[in-house]
Design an enzyme around this catalytic site. Structure first.
Site, PDB file in Angstrom:
ATOM      1  N   GLY A 291       0.806  -1.217   0.000  1.00 18.11           N
ATOM      2  CA  GLY A 291       0.000   0.000   0.000  1.00 18.11           C
ATOM      3  C   GLY A 291       0.832   1.257   0.000  1.00 18.11           C
ATOM      4  O   GLY A 291       0.433   2.276   0.559  1.00 18.11           O
ATOM      5  N   GLY A 292       1.994   1.188  -0.658  1.00 25.41           N
ATOM      6  CA  GLY A 292       2.818   2.377  -0.818  1.00 25.41           C
ATOM      7  C   GLY A 292       2.338   3.215  -1.988  1.00 25.41           C
ATOM      8  O   GLY A 292       1.239   3.025  -2.519  1.00 25.41           O
TER       9      GLY A 292
ATOM     10  N   HIS B 145      12.877  13.688  -8.998  1.00 26.50           N
ATOM     11  CA  HIS B 145      13.354  15.061  -8.855  1.00 26.50           C
ATOM     12  C   HIS B 145      14.547  15.147  -7.901  1.00 26.50           C
ATOM     13  O   HIS B 145      15.405  16.020  -8.070  1.00 26.50           O
ATOM     14  CB  HIS B 145      12.229  16.005  -8.422  1.00 26.50           C
ATOM     15  CG  HIS B 145      11.350  15.480  -7.346  1.00 26.50           C
ATOM     16  ND1 HIS B 145      10.451  14.459  -7.552  1.00 26.50           N
ATOM     17  CD2 HIS B 145      11.202  15.831  -6.044  1.00 26.50           C
ATOM     18  CE1 HIS B 145       9.793  14.219  -6.426  1.00 26.50           C
ATOM     19  NE2 HIS B 145      10.238  15.034  -5.491  1.00 26.50           N
TER      20      HIS B 145
ATOM     21  N   HIS C  73      -6.780  35.106  -5.154  1.00 27.75           N
ATOM     22  CA  HIS C  73      -8.115  34.577  -4.854  1.00 27.75           C
ATOM     23  C   HIS C  73      -8.944  34.554  -6.142  1.00 27.75           C
ATOM     24  O   HIS C  73      -8.917  35.512  -6.905  1.00 27.75           O
ATOM     25  CB  HIS C  73      -8.809  35.461  -3.822  1.00 27.75           C
ATOM     26  CG  HIS C  73     -10.244  35.076  -3.570  1.00 27.75           C
ATOM     27  ND1 HIS C  73     -10.593  33.995  -2.791  1.00 27.75           N
ATOM     28  CD2 HIS C  73     -11.411  35.612  -4.026  1.00 27.75           C
ATOM     29  CE1 HIS C  73     -11.913  33.896  -2.761  1.00 27.75           C
ATOM     30  NE2 HIS C  73     -12.436  34.861  -3.500  1.00 27.75           N
TER      31      HIS C  73
END
Length: 588
Positions: free
Chosen positions: A305-306, A438, A562
């Protein structure tokens, strides 16, 4: 060479700091992480820790002095070393000196290591035809990044790749998985379309797996072709085949042998396997296999469940396949913050995924073209196919001739990405430090600079963001709440739910929250955890904030547009101080 201790920039507005007290005297031995001195800015007092181990050679600014940020206040080096020796060891070119001056003028941090020159040292002997400044072994993120960076620095570079350039990430990892996850997101959109006033002609749809795989392959071809194009444009010589690396820094590819002044081992990783009865069944797929599956399985059991198991499990669940996830830890994505992990588990359960935790698989039995997974708690899971996704391990093929120092089957490297053999570097998954594409980019870049010009730059990976591309996404930077409490004791925690975010509500994505963890004295940010829309993108802002060593107070001075999802992260920072406008008042 002596390490420069500078007056740090503790916030965006800080221009100078006062030295309150030196905790060490000239000639004292200091250890990395040990407190050197106490300083005061206009906002707070702070203890400054040593970034290197060694001897405090010289203190240039004394207690009581007010010092501009980034100005040198001391030197740490080896016993007997003089400051004159240190400054003469690596004379900086004029353009590097100017760049350093520009950085200081802008109030930005100046790297402790000298900047890397633009070309190889002029006194090196000419290279033979089959000789290179750097031979890079492996064409994945760490490898191709290192090759291009080496070429940018003026080096003659070769790169060896045994299969496809782009490595795991582009071919069978990050990119194809995200292509499939976009399909899952589209299907989620179809399910809510009617409620938004979009009446589709038909609510029926079918998944064409041939087209799905073809589209995925076209994305992969585009990106891998782009990598080869970049290598070619930078005049990197490319070799295809398994590179056998030898201690004399030669690399044999088939019948051809080339030599490097330095070698960069960027061989990446491979799927990890477990030794249990039945694991060799052809119905047990790896993450590599399942990405080319052209028939929809009637049911799927996911072992692990990684990140990979949860992402691929969600893909098939979105297609309507019954999916059962089996995880040995007490929750899915156990490396993430516990609160975030449990929230994701709850959301995935609502999407139809069955998740079993605190349990493992002890045996797999194949019969009648289906599998029975026997669990170590006595339960059984029956599925047509199973996905093995228990992680990845370093790929060491071709490195057998090297007597490298290892750490649990991972190549041991120092902060410069150099192995136990001088001149041989090992960035990326193969060293097991942070198995993220990355992070591999940064490690490859650092390895190339050090290979070209000596060990001048360290890889700083503390604030590397990590993400799970589910729907909603999950992302994190820094320490989890559990880790922070273990290291710091009391911590401050701020939260803001996407349930109150205008953009999230308008987008039908008002699920999840942002969580910020800070230490109570200076409000230094220790960790940011996000579950919700655009979490992977928001994590990059959090990483930049933490890398710049901004405090919660500094973030409070910023303005977020916003309506945006990022407003919710700003609100979580403000909640650390109890000042979030859109959160109800805290109970006293």
């Amino acid at each position: 060479m002596a390490f420069e201790v500078i007056m740090p920039k503790l916030g965006v507005d800080m221009q100078e700091g006062e030295i309150i007290e030196w905790k060490k005297a000239e000639g004292d031995t200091v250890t990395e992480g040990e407190v050197l001195l106490e300083i005061m800015s206009d906002k707070t007092n702070m203890e400054l820790e040593a970034e290197e181990s060694g001897v405090l050679l010289k203190i240039t600014r004394q207690a009581g002095e007010v010092v501009p940020v980034t100005e040198i206040i001391a030197y740490i080096g080896e016993a007997g070393e003089t400051i004159a020796d240190a400054s003469a060891a690596t004379p900086a070119p004029a353009e590097v000196a100017q760049a350093t001056a520009d950085l200081k003028a802008a109030g930005l941090e100046v790297p402790a290591a000298p900047a890397v020159a633009a070309a190889p040292a002029a006194d090196k002997a000419p290279l033979a035809d089959n000789e290179y400044d750097i031979v890079v072994v492996g064409g994945g993120p760490a490898g191709y990044y290192a090759a291009i960076r080496g070429a940018q620095l003026g080096g003659k570079i070769a790169i060896v790749e045994k299969s496809e350039f782009g490595g795991t990430c582009l071919n069978v990892g990050c990119i194809p998985t995200k292509t499939y996850l976009k399909n899952a997101e589209i299907l989620d959109g179809l399910k809510i379309a009617a409620g938004r006033g979009i009446n589709l002609a038909s609510t029926n749809y079918a998944i064409d797996m041939d087209k799905t795989v073809d589209f995925k392959n076209s994305v992969v071809r585009t990106l891998t072709g782009g990598v080869k194009g970049l290598l070619k444009a930078n005049k990197v010589t490319m070799f295809n085949g398994l590179g056998q690396v030898n201690p004399d820094k030669t690399v044999t590819i088939g019948s051809e042998t080339i030599k490097g002044r330095s070698i960069i081992l960027a061989t990446g990783s491979k799927v990890s396997r477990i030794n249990i009865p039945g694991i060799e069944s052809p119905l047990v797929l790896t993450s590599d296999d399942i990405l080319d599956l052209k028939e929809m399985p009637k049911s799927l059991a996911v072992m692990g469940g990684g990140v990979v198991g949860i992402e691929l499990g969600l893909v098939w669940a979105s297609y309507g396949v019954p999916v059962t996830v089996i995880e040995m830890a007490d929750r899915i994505i156990p490396g993430m913050d516990k609160e975030v992990s449990l929230e994701l588990q709850k959301i995935l359960a609502k999407k139809g995924m069955t998740i079993k935790t605190n349990v493992g698989v002890s045996e797999i039995v194949e019969a009648n073209n289906q599998l029975t997974l026997k669990l170590n708690n006595g339960e059984e899971v029956v599925a047509e196919k199973a996905l093995l996704s228990i992680g990845r391990v370093p790929q060491l093929a071709g490195l057998e001739n090297l007597n490298l120092e290892m750490d649990r089957n991972r190549i041991k490297v120092n902060a410069y990405q150099e192995t136990s053999i001088p001149g041989i570097y090992a960035p990326g998954d193969v060293n097991g430090t942070k198995m993220l594409a990355h992070a591999a980019y940064r490690m490859g870049e650092v390895a190339a600079e050090n290979a070209m010009h000596g060990n001048v730059r360290k890889a700083k990976l503390d604030y590397t963001p990590a993400a799970v591309y589910t729907h909603p996404e999950v992302a994190m930077v820094g320490l989890t709440e559990e880790q922070a409490r273990e290291q710091y004791g009391d911590v401050l925690v701020g939260r803001s739910s996407f349930a109150g975010n205008g953009r999230a509500i308008a987008s039908n994505e008002a699920h999840g929250f942002v969580k910020v963890i800070a230490e109570p004295k200076y409000h230094e940010i220790l960790g940011v955890h996000i579950i919700g829309p655009a979490a992977a993108e928001l994590a990059n802002e959090a990483s930049t904030i933490m890398e710049a060593e901004l405090t919660v107070h500094d973030v409070a001075q910023s303005i977020h547009g916003h309506p945006t999802f990022s407003e919710n992260m700003y609100e979580a920072f403000m909640d650390v101080l109890g000042e979030a406008i859109h959160n109800p008042p805290r109970r006293k």
